[in-house]
Design an enzyme around this catalytic site. Structure first.
Site, short mmCIF file in Angstrom:
data_model
loop_
_atom_site.label_atom_id
_atom_site.label_comp_id
_atom_site.label_asym_id
_atom_site.label_seq_id
_atom_site.Cartn_x
_atom_site.Cartn_y
_atom_site.Cartn_z
N GLU A 26 10.05 -2.46 9.52
CA GLU A 26 11.19 -2.04 8.73
C GLU A 26 12.44 -2.05 9.90
OE1 GLU A 26 12.72 0.50 5.06
OE2 GLU A 26 11.25 1.47 6.45
N GLU A 78 3.83 6.72 1.28
CA GLU A 78 4.53 5.48 1.59
C GLU A 78 4.37 5.13 3.27
OE1 GLU A 78 8.34 4.52 0.17
OE2 GLU A 78 8.82 3.61 2.15
#
Length: 341
Positions: free
Chosen positions: A161, A156
């Protein structure tokens, strides 16, 4: 997009990291102004995909399952999201992905939101995303990322974020065993390999240990309201067999070669984040990724960090109030994918 509460631990030191720069961090910030000599020989990149304008959603699937991060959201289908006014393309070709900001809910109820993933998958490339705005606010957890099943075996890559009123973007990789962040990679002529602050070096993720190997950006224009005040900017990441590198460019810093559609990362400044294949075999840990944009609410990270974020009440109470989500919107100018020719 991290999945378990352990990332909360990574979120806690961000403010301290930003305000207590060591001499080494100051040195890295100065070096960020120079063109990095750590880049490989200039490569020719050819545009493979460009997602923009009225055809933007033709290239994405809408996720409608339960949020894997336990967020208080109902992810809507494309038809439902369009009808609800939370997924649409403006007349100026800006794509908007948003959270419902009109419905008053009971505390603990789920709010309508969106999560989309590209129909095509990628195992390397240069990815450039131009955002006019990103979501922010109490209870909000947005991400621009990529991954594949099985997770975390196929890896990932989290490019953007953060949660709540966080000021600094977090860059993170998640893998299975055998991958770490090299915190002292080789340099050329004294130039740093990266400009951001290291949060953790262990990339292996799973139940009970999910922080990943991460960096925190040093500029408060890299996430949320600070990013939006400058009319956004560009996030770029280059994924090759030898490394993964990530850059953030404010609107007034975007390299001319990106604007012209002929990007050359070898001429760009030092990346914010850098992972070397010397301590992580990139090709075996990252493959077949779909590109994903989402906005979840509360969940494992935003809820866990809520009490220390300066937000009022509880995260569930925040979700109930629609006025908290007036700025919970992605505004996408374009997403471009380049491959070496």
């Amino acid at each position: 997009m991290v999945r378990l509460t352990t990332l909360i631990l990574a979120a806690l030191p961000l403010a301290a990291l930003a305000t207590s720069h060591s001499q080494e961090t100051v040195r890295r910030k100065r070096q960020h102004r120079h063109v990095s000599r750590l880049q490989s020989r200039a490569s020719s990149y050819t545009l493979q995909e460009k997602y923009q304008g009225q055809s933007f959603f033709d290239n994405f699937n809408f996720f409608t399952g339960n949020d894997p991060t336990n967020g208080q959201v109902n992810y809507l289908s494309q038809t439902d999201a369009t009808n609800a006014g939370i997924a649409f393309v403006q007349s100026d070709n800006t794509t908007v992905l948003a959270v419902d900001n009109t419905s008053q809910l009971a505390s603990g109820a789920k709010r309508n939101s969106v999560r989309i993933s590209s129909k095509k998958t990628f195992s390397k490339g240069l990815f450039i995303a131009d955002f006019y705005a990103m979501p922010h606010g109490c209870g909000v957890w947005p991400a621009w990322w990529s991954s594949a099943d099985p997770w975390p075996v196929a890896g990932e890559i989290d490019v953007i974020e953060g949660v709540n009123n966080q000021l600094f973007n977090q860059y993170t990789l998640h893998t299975d065993d055998g991958c770490t962040l090299d915190n002292n990679p080789p340099t050329t002529d004294g130039l740093a390999a990266f400009s951001a602050n290291i949060l953790g070096t262990q990339c292996a993720s799973g139940a009970g240990s999910n922080a990943g190997c991460a960096f925190s950006d040093t500029r408060n224009t890299s996430f949320g309201e600070g990013f939006n005040r400058l009319a956004g900017g560009v996030y770029a990441h280059e994924w090759t067999n030898s490394s993964i590198k990530m850059w953030h460019f404010q609107r007034n810093e975007i390299p001319a070669d990106i604007t012209s559609g002929n990007p050359d990362p070898s001429t760009w400044p030092t990346p914010a984040a850098f992972w070397s294949s010397a301590t992580c075999d990139i090709s075996s840990h990252f493959y077949n990724h779909a590109l994903t944009l989402d906005i979840t609410l509360c969940g494992d990270w935003a809820n866990g960090a809520y009490a220390s974020s300066g937000c009022p009440g509880t995260c569930s109470d925040a979700v109930a109030n629609p006025s908290n989500f007036n700025y919970a919107k992605w505004k996408v100018n374009y997403i471009a994918v380049y491959q070496q020719s």
